[in-house]
Design an enzyme around this catalytic site. Structure first.
Site, PDB file in Angstrom:
ATOM      1  CE1 TYR A  32       1.034  -0.331   4.429  1.00  0.00           C
ATOM      2  CE2 TYR A  32      -0.020   1.821   4.416  1.00  0.00           C
ATOM      3  CZ  TYR A  32       0.788   0.887   5.035  1.00  0.00           C
ATOM      4  OH  TYR A  32       1.344   1.183   6.252  1.00  0.00           O
ATOM      5  NE  ARG A  51       6.866   4.047   0.500  1.00  0.00           N
ATOM      6  CZ  ARG A  51       6.616   4.867   1.522  1.00  0.00           C
ATOM      7  NH1 ARG A  51       7.593   5.210   2.344  1.00  0.00           N
ATOM      8  NH2 ARG A  51       5.417   5.358   1.716  1.00  0.00           N
ATOM      9  NE  ARG A  99      -5.923 -19.848   3.866  1.00  0.00           N
ATOM     10  CZ  ARG A  99      -5.164 -20.777   4.470  1.00  0.00           C
ATOM     11  NH1 ARG A  99      -5.284 -22.048   4.141  1.00  0.00           N
ATOM     12  NH2 ARG A  99      -4.298 -20.415   5.402  1.00  0.00           N
ATOM     13  CE  LYS A 147       3.158   3.122   3.261  1.00  0.00           C
ATOM     14  NZ  LYS A 147       3.331   3.142   4.715  1.00  0.00           N
ATOM     15  CD  GLU A 179       9.896   1.658  10.441  1.00  0.00           C
ATOM     16  OE1 GLU A 179       9.820   2.643   9.682  1.00  0.00           O
ATOM     17  OE2 GLU A 179       9.786   0.489  10.033  1.00  0.00           O
TER      18      GLU A 179
HETATM   19  N1  PDD Z   1       2.914   4.951   7.311  1.00  0.00           N
HETATM   20  N2  PDD Z   1       7.561   3.705   8.862  1.00  0.00           N
HETATM   21  C1  PDD Z   1       6.417   2.988   8.849  1.00  0.00           C
HETATM   22  C2  PDD Z   1       6.404   1.652   9.520  1.00  0.00           C
HETATM   23  C3  PDD Z   1       5.281   3.498   8.205  1.00  0.00           C
HETATM   24  O1  PDD Z   1       4.143   2.779   8.180  1.00  0.00           O
HETATM   25  C4  PDD Z   1       5.332   4.783   7.593  1.00  0.00           C
HETATM   26  C5  PDD Z   1       4.165   5.376   6.875  1.00  0.00           C
HETATM   27  C6  PDD Z   1       6.549   5.498   7.655  1.00  0.00           C
HETATM   28  C7  PDD Z   1       6.704   6.855   7.033  1.00  0.00           C
HETATM   29  O2  PDD Z   1       6.736   6.768   5.614  1.00  0.00           O
HETATM   30  P1  PDD Z   1       6.213   7.988   4.719  1.00  0.00           P
HETATM   31  O3  PDD Z   1       6.997   9.172   5.133  1.00  0.00           O
HETATM   32  O4  PDD Z   1       6.516   7.569   3.343  1.00  0.00           O
HETATM   33  O5  PDD Z   1       4.740   8.138   5.027  1.00  0.00           O
HETATM   34  C8  PDD Z   1       7.636   4.921   8.282  1.00  0.00           C
HETATM   35  C9  PDD Z   1       1.718   5.435   6.646  1.00  0.00           C
HETATM   36  C10 PDD Z   1       1.524   6.901   6.747  1.00  0.00           C
HETATM   37  C11 PDD Z   1       0.538   4.621   7.143  1.00  0.00           C
HETATM   38  O6  PDD Z   1       0.715   3.434   7.294  1.00  0.00           O
HETATM   39  O7  PDD Z   1      -0.559   5.174   7.341  1.00  0.00           O
END
Ligand code: PDD
Length: 284
Positions: A32, A51, A99, A147, A179
């Site tokens: 996503y 990304r 599945r 992601k 993070e």
């Molecule tokens: N999350 N680290 C994680 C684990 C994240 O899920 C996100 C973003 C970031 C920051 O990435 P960016 O600057 O590209 O948004 C770092 C989004 C906002 C979410 O899951 O809603």
């Protein structure tokens, strides 16, 4: 009622349907992106789509989408939902098939879902008061750079933070911060150096992170990309997080102990202002 986009169709959110066999639903087999919208325009759209392509490639999702078509869908949803400020959520799944753990023989079309979420991004109360965070072990899988929608652990820990009266959780591996639950993590030392973990498979390569580090460099701030310890965090002058949904948000309290003087730091606040200005100027 919002208009959403599901597999080629714009529809009302209460009419939207996906298959129960969708692998995003059954296996968390989906990736996503979340892109900020300011003044009805998309912030860092190209970087988010870069990304997305990388996440898909890392998971061997070979059938992608044309970028101009993705931009059109984003724009159409912003317009139809009259979104001035908030987020566009995009999810690509490997598709729907009976599945089976093995997807090597699968020939389904990938799934694509987008929806908007209205949110006050500029006037975020956390920016003014600063976040309280708690720390937790980072028990996520080893590819946090992709992601994926496998967000259960982050979601459990964020809920734990809220139940304890905090705003968020920062995750730790081997005594070092990786993070935040959904954001990248930084400290500012008493020598005004910004420290944030280097890019690796341990963290998401944040789009906001890249922009904010560029701006920090323009402001002649010293940036050190390395892992920092829990102790360094506790002794820091400032701490902050970055994400598309939060921009730059100061951290003022960790596990009940104040950071610096317990107020949002000057560097975090300055970076937030420059980030908002630069993003508004460059949005498409
Ligand atoms: N999350 N680290 C994680 C684990 C994240 O899920 C996100 C973003 C970031 C920051 O990435 P960016 O600057 O590209 O948004 C770092 C989004 C906002 C979410 O899951 O809603």
């Amino acid at each position: 009622m919002r208009t959403v986009y599901v597999n080629g169709v714009y529809t009302s959110e209460d009419q939207a349907q996906i298959s129960i066999f969708d692998r995003g639903f059954l296996f968390g087999d989906a990736v996503y992106e979340v892109t900020a919208v300011m003044n009805g325009m998309l912030v860092d759209f190209e970087a988010h789509m870069d990304r997305l392509e990388r996440s898909m490639a890392e998971l061997d999702m070979v059938r992608g989408f044309e970028r101009p078509a993705l931009l059109t869908i984003h724009k159409t949803l912003i317009k139809n939902n009259n979104l001035q400020e908030g987020l566009v959520y995009l999810q690509v799944t490997r598709g729907a098939a009976d599945r089976d753990f093995d997807f090597s023989e699968m020939d389904a079309a990938p799934g694509l879902v987008l929806f908007t979420q209205a949110k006050a991004l500029d006037a975020n109360p956390l920016a003014a008061r600063g976040q309280k965070i708690i720390l937790a072990d980072d028990l996520r899988w080893g590819r946090s750079d992709i992601k994926t929608v496998q967000l259960l652990y982050a979601s459990l820990m964020k809920t734990r933070a809220k139940r304890q009266g905090a705003d968020d959780v920062w995750l730790c591996r081997d005594g070092k911060i990786t993070e935040g639950s959904s954001n990248n993590a930084y400290i500012v030392t008493h020598r005004n150096e910004i420290i944030t973990r280097e890019l690796s498979t341990d963290i998401l390569h944040g789009i906001t992170r890249a922009s904010v580090l560029r701006l920090a460099e323009l402001h002649q701030l010293k940036i050190i990309e390395r892992a920092f310890s829990v102790e360094e965090l506790r002794n820091a002058k400032e701490a902050f997080s970055t994400s598309a949904s939060g921009f730059v948000n100061p951290v003022v309290n960790v596990d009940g102990a104040v950071i610096g003087d317990g107020q949002p730091g000057h560097i975090a606040s300055a970076l937030r202002s420059s980030y908002v200005a630069a993003s508004e100027a460059a949005a498409v």
